[in-house]
Motif scaffolding. Structure first.
Motif, PDB file in Angstrom:
ATOM      1  N   ALA A 192       0.899  -1.163   0.053  1.00 15.20           N
ATOM      2  CA  ALA A 192       0.055  -0.030   0.116  1.00 15.20           C
ATOM      3  C   ALA A 192       0.817   1.293   0.133  1.00 15.20           C
ATOM      4  O   ALA A 192       2.079   1.329   0.322  1.00 15.20           O
ATOM      5  CB  ALA A 192      -0.949   0.026   1.371  1.00 15.20           C
ATOM      6  N   VAL A 193       0.217   2.380  -0.439  1.00 13.34           N
ATOM      7  CA  VAL A 193       1.052   3.775  -0.384  1.00 13.34           C
ATOM      8  C   VAL A 193       0.145   4.758   0.142  1.00 13.34           C
ATOM      9  O   VAL A 193      -0.873   5.001  -0.278  1.00 13.34           O
ATOM     10  CB  VAL A 193       1.464   4.143  -1.803  1.00 13.34           C
ATOM     11  N   VAL A 194       0.597   5.125   1.023  1.00 15.42           N
ATOM     12  CA  VAL A 194       0.280   6.545   2.134  1.00 15.42           C
ATOM     13  C   VAL A 194       0.600   7.547   1.611  1.00 15.42           C
ATOM     14  O   VAL A 194       1.957   7.921   1.777  1.00 15.42           O
ATOM     15  CB  VAL A 194       0.046   6.326   3.371  1.00 15.42           C
ATOM     16  N   VAL A 195      -0.100   8.701   1.139  1.00 17.40           N
ATOM     17  CA  VAL A 195       0.230   9.838   0.653  1.00 17.40           C
ATOM     18  C   VAL A 195      -0.112  11.182   1.665  1.00 17.40           C
ATOM     19  O   VAL A 195      -1.709  11.032   1.679  1.00 17.40           O
ATOM     20  CB  VAL A 195      -0.185  10.326  -0.864  1.00 17.40           C
ATOM     21  N   VAL A 196       0.580  11.719   2.131  1.00 16.29           N
ATOM     22  CA  VAL A 196       0.347  12.938   2.969  1.00 16.29           C
ATOM     23  C   VAL A 196       0.195  14.244   1.795  1.00 16.29           C
ATOM     24  O   VAL A 196       0.984  14.476   1.286  1.00 16.29           O
ATOM     25  CB  VAL A 196       1.247  13.200   4.102  1.00 16.29           C
ATOM     26  N   ASP A 197      -1.057  14.703   1.828  1.00 13.70           N
ATOM     27  CA  ASP A 197      -1.242  15.496   0.738  1.00 13.70           C
ATOM     28  C   ASP A 197      -1.813  16.993   1.206  1.00 13.70           C
ATOM     29  O   ASP A 197      -2.504  17.150   2.231  1.00 13.70           O
ATOM     30  CB  ASP A 197      -2.453  15.040   0.008  1.00 13.70           C
ATOM     31  N   VAL A 198      -0.840  18.156   0.760  1.00 14.61           N
ATOM     32  CA  VAL A 198      -1.472  19.574   1.061  1.00 14.61           C
ATOM     33  C   VAL A 198      -1.296  20.121  -0.275  1.00 14.61           C
ATOM     34  O   VAL A 198      -0.461  19.947  -0.899  1.00 14.61           O
ATOM     35  CB  VAL A 198      -0.530  20.298   2.242  1.00 14.61           C
ATOM     36  N   PRO A 199      -2.098  21.250  -0.545  1.00 14.91           N
ATOM     37  CA  PRO A 199      -1.697  21.965  -1.463  1.00 14.91           C
ATOM     38  C   PRO A 199      -0.384  22.719  -1.572  1.00 14.91           C
ATOM     39  O   PRO A 199       0.124  22.866  -0.661  1.00 14.91           O
ATOM     40  CB  PRO A 199      -2.950  23.385  -1.645  1.00 14.91           C
TER      41      PRO A 199
ATOM     42  N   LEU B  15      -0.503  11.778  -5.815  1.00 12.27           N
ATOM     43  CA  LEU B  15      -1.837  11.289  -5.681  1.00 12.27           C
ATOM     44  C   LEU B  15      -2.091  10.225  -6.472  1.00 12.27           C
ATOM     45  O   LEU B  15      -2.887   9.335  -6.063  1.00 12.27           O
ATOM     46  CB  LEU B  15      -2.853  12.265  -5.619  1.00 12.27           C
ATOM     47  N   ALA B  16      -1.327  10.030  -7.787  1.00 14.07           N
ATOM     48  CA  ALA B  16      -1.822   9.109  -8.544  1.00 14.07           C
ATOM     49  C   ALA B  16      -1.028   7.632  -8.203  1.00 14.07           C
ATOM     50  O   ALA B  16      -1.584   6.530  -8.422  1.00 14.07           O
ATOM     51  CB  ALA B  16      -1.106   9.288  -9.874  1.00 14.07           C
ATOM     52  N   ILE B  17      -0.217   7.383  -7.250  1.00 12.09           N
ATOM     53  CA  ILE B  17       0.197   6.417  -6.577  1.00 12.09           C
ATOM     54  C   ILE B  17      -0.402   6.052  -5.248  1.00 12.09           C
ATOM     55  O   ILE B  17      -0.025   4.919  -4.600  1.00 12.09           O
ATOM     56  CB  ILE B  17       2.059   6.499  -6.525  1.00 12.09           C
ATOM     57  N   ALA B  18      -1.296   6.567  -4.656  1.00 12.28           N
ATOM     58  CA  ALA B  18      -1.714   6.427  -3.417  1.00 12.28           C
ATOM     59  C   ALA B  18      -2.942   5.542  -3.345  1.00 12.28           C
ATOM     60  O   ALA B  18      -3.781   5.238  -4.208  1.00 12.28           O
ATOM     61  CB  ALA B  18      -2.370   7.934  -2.950  1.00 12.28           C
ATOM     62  N   THR B  19      -2.654   4.586  -2.331  1.00  9.75           N
ATOM     63  CA  THR B  19      -3.617   3.788  -1.903  1.00  9.75           C
ATOM     64  C   THR B  19      -4.472   4.348  -0.847  1.00  9.75           C
ATOM     65  O   THR B  19      -5.966   4.251  -0.807  1.00  9.75           O
ATOM     66  CB  THR B  19      -3.105   2.581  -1.299  1.00  9.75           C
ATOM     67  N   HIS B  20      -3.919   5.188   0.057  1.00  5.61           N
ATOM     68  CA  HIS B  20      -4.518   6.088   0.944  1.00  5.61           C
ATOM     69  C   HIS B  20      -4.094   7.281   0.611  1.00  5.61           C
ATOM     70  O   HIS B  20      -2.949   7.654   0.904  1.00  5.61           O
ATOM     71  CB  HIS B  20      -4.329   5.291   2.325  1.00  5.61           C
ATOM     72  N   VAL B  21      -4.996   8.440   1.104  1.00  7.16           N
ATOM     73  CA  VAL B  21      -4.345   9.910   1.298  1.00  7.16           C
ATOM     74  C   VAL B  21      -4.656  10.413   2.456  1.00  7.16           C
ATOM     75  O   VAL B  21      -6.138  10.297   3.041  1.00  7.16           O
ATOM     76  CB  VAL B  21      -5.305  10.624  -0.060  1.00  7.16           C
ATOM     77  N   ILE B  22      -3.714  11.059   3.054  1.00  8.93           N
ATOM     78  CA  ILE B  22      -4.150  11.661   4.401  1.00  8.93           C
ATOM     79  C   ILE B  22      -3.843  13.237   4.089  1.00  8.93           C
ATOM     80  O   ILE B  22      -2.894  13.649   3.558  1.00  8.93           O
ATOM     81  CB  ILE B  22      -2.822  11.346   5.360  1.00  8.93           C
ATOM     82  N   GLU B  23      -5.101  13.872   4.003  1.00  6.62           N
ATOM     83  CA  GLU B  23      -5.032  15.349   3.696  1.00  6.62           C
ATOM     84  C   GLU B  23      -4.712  15.872   4.865  1.00  6.62           C
ATOM     85  O   GLU B  23      -5.069  15.637   6.035  1.00  6.62           O
ATOM     86  CB  GLU B  23      -6.509  15.772   3.320  1.00  6.62           C
ATOM     87  N   ASN B  24      -3.780  17.098   4.820  1.00  7.36           N
ATOM     88  CA  ASN B  24      -3.016  17.458   6.094  1.00  7.36           C
ATOM     89  C   ASN B  24      -3.214  19.235   6.097  1.00  7.36           C
ATOM     90  O   ASN B  24      -2.319  19.811   6.211  1.00  7.36           O
ATOM     91  CB  ASN B  24      -1.839  17.126   6.438  1.00  7.36           C
ATOM     92  N   THR B  25      -4.466  19.477   5.939  1.00  5.15           N
ATOM     93  CA  THR B  25      -4.658  21.170   6.194  1.00  5.15           C
ATOM     94  C   THR B  25      -5.386  21.705   7.317  1.00  5.15           C
ATOM     95  O   THR B  25      -5.437  22.641   7.720  1.00  5.15           O
ATOM     96  CB  THR B  25      -5.340  21.546   4.740  1.00  5.15           C
TER      97      THR B  25
END
Length: 197
Positions: A125-132, A165-175
């Motif tokens: 799995a891949v977890v991506v921490v995402d912010v603008p 985001l294209a490789i994410a299994t799970h996204v953790i939005e951090n805003t």
């Protein structure tokens, strides 16, 4: 269960990594290992000095990260040269740490440049921490005292938000708040441990 954790600079990935470690995950930190393989007295540091010259050393003989950063963030070919030295050494250490993990362990690889490396498919799995992007830049200006130009150059040196985001299994939005972040990490941790069992 092998998990890749990634996020752009100043996304909060280190905080997520720390929360996962609190929850019992074995965290293998690519950044930390990348620092360890070029500590004074290591073959890694010797090779970096051979490639980049003694001007990348401090007076004490340690790696002068800002001096090296100024070279590699301004020149992609030089950055790739540095990565060709450091990445194989980090990979050797990762293999050692993975071998030490038990079959029930959640092993989280904290890899800042996972999207760039093309290694996402090697994880369960891949977890991506995402912010603008603007949030990344603002955090670097406020928390790290960088100039806008330096902050934007660091962002440009990494994969785009869309590529991550294209490789994410799970996204953790951090805003949001730290509490919002912790709640989302708990959800993802539950999903990952559920997938592992």
């Amino acid at each position: 269960m092998r998990v890749g954790l990634t996020g752009g600079i100043a996304s909060g990935k280190s905080t997520v990594s720390a929360i996962l470690a609190e929850l019992g995950a074995i965290v293998i930190d690519g950044d930390l290992l990348a620092r360890k393989v070029v500590e004074p007295g290591t073959p890694g540091l010797e090779r970096v000095v051979e490639a980049f010259g003694p001007e990348v050393l401090t007076a004490e003989g340690a790696l002068d990260r800002p001096a090296l950063g100024a070279v590699v963030f301004a020149d992609e070919a030089r950055r790739k040269e540095l990565e060709a030295i450091v990445h194989p050494l980090v990979f050797e250490r990762i293999v050692e740490l993975e071998r030490a993990a038990g079959p029930e362990d959640l092993v989280v690889h904290d890899i800042p440049l996972l999207a760039e490396s093309g290694r996402a498919p090697t994880f369960d799995a891949v977890v991506v921490v995402d912010v603008p992007v603007e949030t990344q830049v603002e955090r670097m200006l406020g928390q790290r005292g960088m100039t806008r130009e330096d902050a934007e150059a660091r962002v440009r040196a990494q994969a785009t938000r869309e590529e991550r985001l294209a490789i994410a299994t799970h996204v953790i939005e951090n805003t949001g708040s730290l509490e919002d972040l912790r709640r989302r990490v708990l959800e993802v941790h539950a999903a990952l441990t559920g997938e592992a069992s």
